[in-house]
Design an enzyme around this catalytic site. Structure first.
Site, PDB file in Angstrom:
ATOM      1  N   ASP A 255       1.175  -1.191   0.475  1.00  0.00           N
ATOM      2  CA  ASP A 255      -0.182  -0.235   0.317  1.00  0.00           C
ATOM      3  C   ASP A 255       0.958   1.293   0.412  1.00  0.00           C
ATOM      4  O   ASP A 255       1.931   0.701   0.715  1.00  0.00           O
ATOM      5  CB  ASP A 255      -0.964   0.031   1.267  1.00  0.00           C
ATOM      6  CG  ASP A 255      -1.618   0.922   1.192  1.00  0.00           C
ATOM      7  OD1 ASP A 255      -2.601   1.269   0.785  1.00  0.00           O
ATOM      8  OD2 ASP A 255      -1.128   1.997   2.852  1.00  0.00           O
TER       9      ASP A 255
ATOM     10  N   ASP B 243      -0.410   4.673   0.771  1.00  0.00           N
ATOM     11  CA  ASP B 243      -0.445   5.938   1.561  1.00  0.00           C
ATOM     12  C   ASP B 243      -0.909   5.602   3.285  1.00  0.00           C
ATOM     13  O   ASP B 243      -1.145   4.633   3.221  1.00  0.00           O
ATOM     14  CB  ASP B 243      -1.931   6.405   1.753  1.00  0.00           C
ATOM     15  CG  ASP B 243      -1.547   7.121   0.387  1.00  0.00           C
ATOM     16  OD1 ASP B 243      -0.673   8.095   0.221  1.00  0.00           O
ATOM     17  OD2 ASP B 243      -3.268   7.834  -0.100  1.00  0.00           O
TER      18      ASP B 243
HETATM   19  C1  BG6 Z   1      -5.946   5.504  -0.241  1.00  0.00           C
HETATM   20  C2  BG6 Z   1      -5.727   6.797   1.362  1.00  0.00           C
HETATM   21  O1  BG6 Z   1      -4.245   5.243  -0.477  1.00  0.00           O
HETATM   22  O2  BG6 Z   1      -6.618   6.624  -1.369  1.00  0.00           O
HETATM   23  C3  BG6 Z   1      -7.260   7.435   1.698  1.00  0.00           C
HETATM   24  O3  BG6 Z   1      -5.525   5.756   2.305  1.00  0.00           O
HETATM   25  C4  BG6 Z   1      -8.134   8.082   0.233  1.00  0.00           C
HETATM   26  O4  BG6 Z   1      -7.110   8.452   3.232  1.00  0.00           O
HETATM   27  C5  BG6 Z   1      -8.118   7.164  -1.223  1.00  0.00           C
HETATM   28  O5  BG6 Z   1      -9.241   9.010   0.749  1.00  0.00           O
HETATM   29  C6  BG6 Z   1      -7.912   7.698  -2.248  1.00  0.00           C
HETATM   30  O6  BG6 Z   1      -7.382   8.634  -2.098  1.00  0.00           O
HETATM   31  P1  BG6 Z   1      -7.443  10.172  -3.155  1.00  0.00           P
HETATM   32  O7  BG6 Z   1      -5.979  10.578  -3.730  1.00  0.00           O
HETATM   33  O8  BG6 Z   1      -8.327   9.209  -4.668  1.00  0.00           O
HETATM   34  O9  BG6 Z   1      -8.395  10.701  -2.669  1.00  0.00           O
HETATM   35 MG    MG Z   2      -2.969   3.277   3.350  1.00  0.00          MG
END
Ligand code: BG6
Ligand code: MG
Length: 223
Positions: free
Chosen positions: A8, A10
């Protein structure tokens, strides 16, 4: 026999989960909806749309308003991540990616985020991985298994040969639904469903993770 690590992004390779939280909190302030870290736990790892629904706590909005709110949150988020540099790669991550390459194991980034490509570019880790499956893929988001299954398919591997590294409960659930083992990064209360729980990648090695998983083999059923 694990042949690929699916990371993963984030909260695992970089601390952008904090920026997702701050951006949602700011949107909450605009809407006068109180939002704290505890509530944010439910948003960790889930899609932008699902996160908005959780933030709104039952408050209904039109589709047009929802789109505008998601765009606003994304502007706040992109504003935070603009400043990312290779120094924002979390300790231990780069070393594990390099170690895996030397072991001949595959490395993929599997993220629900539509901003994953930008983050990977700013962190300059693109050359350390074999590929990316992200939120632009149109697949169902975690906790559905789709993103991880797409990664296994891209690597031409049976899911049981893939090991997922996740910081979110939704991600661990997605890994299991895909028939993969998972390493949880963070507190047991959040990632305790994983086959192995570690605080972060700092001080870890791929070899030690694989050895510890192997020792615990009797405690789980291999997919
Ligand atoms: C995930 C995060 O990786 O991506 C979430 O942990 C986030 O918090 C999700 O909502 C979607 O991300 P984005 O950048 O497309 O809004
Ligand atoms: Mg994550």
């Amino acid at each position: 026999m694990i042949r690929a690590f699916l990371f993963d992004l984030d909260g695992v390779l970089t601390d952008t989960s904090e920026f997702h939280f701050l951006a949602w909190k700011r949107l909450g302030e605009d809407l006068q909806i109180p939002f704290n870290r505890e509530q944010n736990e439910a948003l960790r790892g889930v899609s932008r749309r699902e996160s908005l629904a959780l933030l709104l706590q039952g408050k209904t909005v039109t589709e047009e308003e929802a789109q505008q709110l998601m765009e606003r949150k994304n502007r706040y988020y992109v504003d935070y991540i603009k400043k990312l540099t290779p120094a924002n790669v979390l300790p231990g991550s780069r070393e594990i990616l390099i170690e895996l390459a030397s072991m001949g194991l595959k490395r993929m980034i599997v993220s629900a985020s539509k901003n994953a490509a930008l983050v990977i570019k700013l962190l300059q880790i693109g050359d350390l991985i074999d590929g990316v499956v992200d939120g632009s893929s149109q697949a169902r988001s975690k906790p559905a298994p789709d993103l991880f299954l797409l990664a296994a398919k891209a690597l031409d591997l049976d899911p049981k040969f893939c090991l997922v590294l996740e910081d979110a409960a939704a991600g661990i659930e997605a890994a299991h639904a895909a028939g993969m083992l998972a390493v949880g990064l963070g507190p047991v209360e959040r990632v305790g469903a994983a086959e192995l729980v570690i605080p972060s990648l700092e001080g870890q090695s791929a070899i030690s993770i694989l050895k510890r998983l192997d020792k615990k083999k009797s405690t789980y059923t291999w997919a």
